[in-house]
Design a protein around this motif. Structure first.
Motif, PDB file in Angstrom:
ATOM      1  N   SER A   8     -38.216  -5.458 -36.053  1.00  0.00           N
ATOM      2  CA  SER A   8     -36.929  -6.153 -35.895  1.00  0.00           C
ATOM      3  C   SER A   8     -35.965  -5.347 -35.032  1.00  0.00           C
ATOM      4  N   GLN A   9     -35.966  -4.019 -35.200  1.00  0.00           N
ATOM      5  CA  GLN A   9     -35.101  -3.165 -34.401  1.00  0.00           C
ATOM      6  C   GLN A   9     -35.561  -3.111 -32.947  1.00  0.00           C
ATOM      7  N   LYS A  10     -36.876  -3.039 -32.751  1.00  0.00           N
ATOM      8  CA  LYS A  10     -37.418  -3.044 -31.392  1.00  0.00           C
ATOM      9  C   LYS A  10     -37.081  -4.356 -30.684  1.00  0.00           C
ATOM     10  N   LYS A  11     -37.200  -5.449 -31.414  1.00  0.00           N
ATOM     11  CA  LYS A  11     -36.885  -6.761 -30.850  1.00  0.00           C
ATOM     12  C   LYS A  11     -35.406  -6.849 -30.491  1.00  0.00           C
ATOM     13  N   PHE A  12     -34.549  -6.292 -31.348  1.00  0.00           N
ATOM     14  CA  PHE A  12     -33.113  -6.300 -31.090  1.00  0.00           C
ATOM     15  C   PHE A  12     -32.776  -5.540 -29.803  1.00  0.00           C
ATOM     16  N   VAL A  13     -33.421  -4.396 -29.610  1.00  0.00           N
ATOM     17  CA  VAL A  13     -33.173  -3.602 -28.403  1.00  0.00           C
ATOM     18  C   VAL A  13     -33.556  -4.390 -27.158  1.00  0.00           C
TER      19      VAL A  13
END
Length: 211
Positions: free
Chosen positions: A85-90
């Motif tokens: 989820s964090q990678k996708k947000f970036v």
């Protein structure tokens, strides 16, 4: 005095790049995107300095540096994050930011040749958000690039505020406006010194104890 501060900044940045490059190639420790960021910073700073000495407008390089910094540091933090989820947000944040800036440049191409405060604010805030997420992750994970994270948050926030104040006070004396650039140069020394300390703390070869 200002020239001394500028060249001291360049020296510290170059030392950072050399040391982290050594740690990447010889010890396989330093993050590849972080090394790329330092190399990109050296290239941009050198290019801007050359253009300045030849009395050429180097503001388009400033804009390239600001956008490139956002992209490379975004990829750097993406490589540190473990949650999908964090990678996708970036990735989504970077694409949206580039889309917004692209629309701005299409509507007014001259913005790319000026000191673009909107661009500075947008890219800085985005990187700071990535850094804050990394702080949150470090509560339960290994403290990777902890000191750099402190430095990037402090530098980007304070430098952005300085540039905003400088723009709001553009009708004041040249001496006052020049002060904001001097303060930013001092902040850069602090920022690059923190990166140097990060290398010493996290990557410098440890001395072996002799019994």
């Amino acid at each position: 005095m200002f020239d001394f501060i500028i060249y001291l900044t360049y020296c510290i940045l170059l030392a950072d790049f050399i040391l982290y490059t050594y740690s990447f190639f010889r010890e396989k420790k330093a993050n590849v995107f972080f090394v790329c960021y330092l190399g990109f910073s050296c290239l941009m700073q050198f290019s801007m300095e050359v253009m300045y000495h030849y009395r050429m407008n180097n503001l388009f390089l400033v804009n390239i540096f600001i956008i490139g910094q956002m992209i490379i540091l975004g990829l750097f933090y993406d490589s540190l994050f473990s949650l999908k989820s964090q990678k996708k947000f970036v990735k989504i944040s970077l694409l949206v930011a580039l889309l917004i800036l692209g629309i701005q440049f299409v509507m007014d191409w001259n913005q790319f040749l000026r000191f673009n405060l909107f661009e500075i604010t947008l890219t800085s805030v985005l990187v700071v958000i990535f850094a804050l997420i990394h702080f949150y992750n470090m509560l339960t994970e290994t403290r990777k690039y902890y000191y750099f994270n402190i430095g990037v948050v402090f530098y980007l926030l304070t430098s952005t505020v300085l540039f905003l104040i400088g723009n709001l006070t553009h009708n004041l004396s040249k001496e006052f406006k020049f002060l904001s650039w001097e303060l930013n140069a001092v902040l850069l020394i602090f920022y690059y010194s923190i990166i140097l300390y990060e290398w010493k703390f996290s990557f410098a070869p440890k001395k072996r104890k002799i019994n």
